[in-house]
Design a protein around this motif. Structure first.
Motif, mmCIF file in Angstrom:
data_model
loop_
_atom_site.group_PDB
_atom_site.id
_atom_site.type_symbol
_atom_site.label_atom_id
_atom_site.label_comp_id
_atom_site.label_asym_id
_atom_site.label_seq_id
_atom_site.Cartn_x
_atom_site.Cartn_y
_atom_site.Cartn_z
ATOM 1 N N LEU A 18 0.824 -0.816 0.006
ATOM 2 C CA LEU A 18 0.105 0.289 0.350
ATOM 3 C C LEU A 18 1.062 1.672 -0.091
ATOM 4 C CD1 LEU A 18 -2.843 -1.202 2.523
ATOM 5 C CD2 LEU A 18 -2.668 -1.232 0.044
ATOM 6 N N VAL A 19 1.839 1.013 0.958
ATOM 7 C CA VAL A 19 2.654 2.425 0.750
ATOM 8 C C VAL A 19 3.273 2.425 -0.546
ATOM 9 C CG1 VAL A 19 5.099 3.046 1.522
ATOM 10 C CG2 VAL A 19 3.703 2.302 3.506
ATOM 11 N N TYR A 20 3.750 1.452 -1.078
ATOM 12 C CA TYR A 20 4.136 1.459 -2.706
ATOM 13 C C TYR A 20 3.057 1.913 -3.367
ATOM 14 C CZ TYR A 20 4.789 0.583 -7.765
ATOM 15 O OH TYR A 20 5.309 0.509 -8.987
ATOM 16 N N LEU A 33 1.274 9.292 -5.330
ATOM 17 C CA LEU A 33 1.853 10.892 -5.180
ATOM 18 C C LEU A 33 2.772 11.699 -6.402
ATOM 19 C CD1 LEU A 33 2.024 13.390 -3.187
ATOM 20 C CD2 LEU A 33 4.438 11.496 -1.971
ATOM 21 N N LEU A 34 4.016 10.641 -6.495
ATOM 22 C CA LEU A 34 4.791 11.054 -7.971
ATOM 23 C C LEU A 34 3.920 11.484 -9.314
ATOM 24 C CD1 LEU A 34 8.134 8.815 -7.129
ATOM 25 C CD2 LEU A 34 7.509 10.617 -6.012
ATOM 26 N N LEU A 94 6.189 14.119 -10.891
ATOM 27 C CA LEU A 94 7.872 13.641 -10.661
ATOM 28 C C LEU A 94 8.497 12.372 -11.756
ATOM 29 C CD1 LEU A 94 10.141 14.524 -9.496
ATOM 30 C CD2 LEU A 94 10.015 12.115 -8.223
ATOM 31 N N ASP A 95 9.029 12.643 -13.264
ATOM 32 C CA ASP A 95 9.884 11.098 -12.917
ATOM 33 C C ASP A 95 10.190 10.490 -12.615
ATOM 34 O OD1 ASP A 95 10.510 10.012 -16.079
ATOM 35 O OD2 ASP A 95 11.163 11.084 -16.581
ATOM 36 N N ASP A 96 9.737 9.126 -12.695
ATOM 37 C CA ASP A 96 10.658 7.743 -12.012
ATOM 38 C C ASP A 96 10.073 6.887 -12.953
ATOM 39 O OD1 ASP A 96 12.114 6.531 -10.585
ATOM 40 O OD2 ASP A 96 10.770 6.768 -8.981
ATOM 41 N N PRO A 97 10.807 6.718 -14.309
ATOM 42 C CA PRO A 97 9.697 5.666 -14.972
ATOM 43 C C PRO A 97 10.571 4.296 -14.591
ATOM 44 C CG PRO A 97 12.251 6.134 -15.915
ATOM 45 C CD PRO A 97 12.318 7.456 -14.879
ATOM 46 N N VAL A 98 11.393 4.115 -13.842
ATOM 47 C CA VAL A 98 11.432 1.952 -13.365
ATOM 48 C C VAL A 98 10.652 2.590 -11.609
ATOM 49 C CG1 VAL A 98 13.260 1.409 -14.721
ATOM 50 C CG2 VAL A 98 13.224 2.857 -11.914
ATOM 51 N N ASN A 99 10.279 3.439 -11.096
ATOM 52 C CA ASN A 99 9.738 3.433 -9.775
ATOM 53 C C ASN A 99 10.719 3.066 -8.765
ATOM 54 O OD1 ASN A 99 6.977 4.153 -10.275
ATOM 55 N ND2 ASN A 99 5.198 2.665 -10.391
ATOM 56 N N ALA A 100 11.543 3.785 -8.523
ATOM 57 C CA ALA A 100 12.662 2.909 -8.039
ATOM 58 C C ALA A 100 12.600 3.698 -6.524
ATOM 59 C CB ALA A 100 13.879 3.691 -8.457
ATOM 60 N N ILE A 101 12.019 5.352 -6.587
ATOM 61 C CA ILE A 101 11.583 6.182 -5.627
ATOM 62 C C ILE A 101 10.681 5.331 -4.624
ATOM 63 C CG2 ILE A 101 10.896 8.067 -4.408
ATOM 64 C CD1 ILE A 101 12.584 9.429 -6.855
ATOM 65 N N PHE A 130 10.508 4.982 -0.662
ATOM 66 C CA PHE A 130 9.067 4.837 0.580
ATOM 67 C C PHE A 130 9.086 3.681 0.986
ATOM 68 C CE2 PHE A 130 8.287 8.683 -2.154
ATOM 69 C CZ PHE A 130 7.591 9.474 -0.840
ATOM 70 N N ALA A 131 8.794 2.872 -0.103
ATOM 71 C CA ALA A 131 8.331 1.618 0.786
ATOM 72 C C ALA A 131 9.949 0.592 1.671
ATOM 73 C CB ALA A 131 8.565 -0.044 -0.311
#
Length: 139
Positions: free
Chosen positions: A21-23, A29-30, A35-42, A47-48
């Motif tokens: 759920l955090v992910y 949110l991004l 906010l550009d994070d194409p591989v969802n690293a953040i 966060f997770a």
């Protein structure tokens, strides 16, 4: 992995479910703030990951903590330790990464051109992030 030695199996399933759920929330949110994070690293590692570290302090049992670390520091005392660790980790990573990002931006090599980015996305099966448009924020 932060809670492996101090959290029982059943609790770890709950921690993982909350981590999911955090992910999902961080991903939304991004996208909301563009906010550009194409591989969802953040969302995954940021966060997770922070949730996993914090959850180790919240759900650690004194017996498991003593067995793993030789100390019975569990509960509110351990939560404070975990929060301090998260803060130090954020400061450390920022201090290491920010100068590199600034240098890359100053050298105009932080991002590829929009044309090249489109071709890169097509090489990997299409657009990696569907919310991107002309208003997407970049560093």
């Amino acid at each position: 992995t932060a809670g492996c030695p101090v959290v029982d199996d059943g609790t770890s399933i709950g921690i993982g479910a909350i981590g999911c759920l955090v992910y999902l929330g961080a991903d939304k949110l991004l996208k909301l703030i563009k906010l550009d994070d194409p591989v969802n690293a953040i969302p995954v590692h940021g966060f997770a990951g922070m949730w996993g570290v914090l959850a180790a302090g919240i759900f650690a049992t004194p017996g498991d903590t003593a067995a793993a670390y030789g100390s019975e520091c569990a509960g509110s005392g351990q939560v404070v330790v975990q929060l301090v660790f998260i803060g130090v980790l954020i400061a450390f990573v920022t201090a290491l990464v920010l100068p590199v990002v600034i240098a890359l931006k100053f050298g105009k090599i932080l991002r590829v051109s929009p044309e090249l980015e489109e071709n890169l996305d097509s090489e990997h099966g299409g657009a990696s992030v569907t919310f991107l448009d002309d208003t997407a924020k970049t560093i």
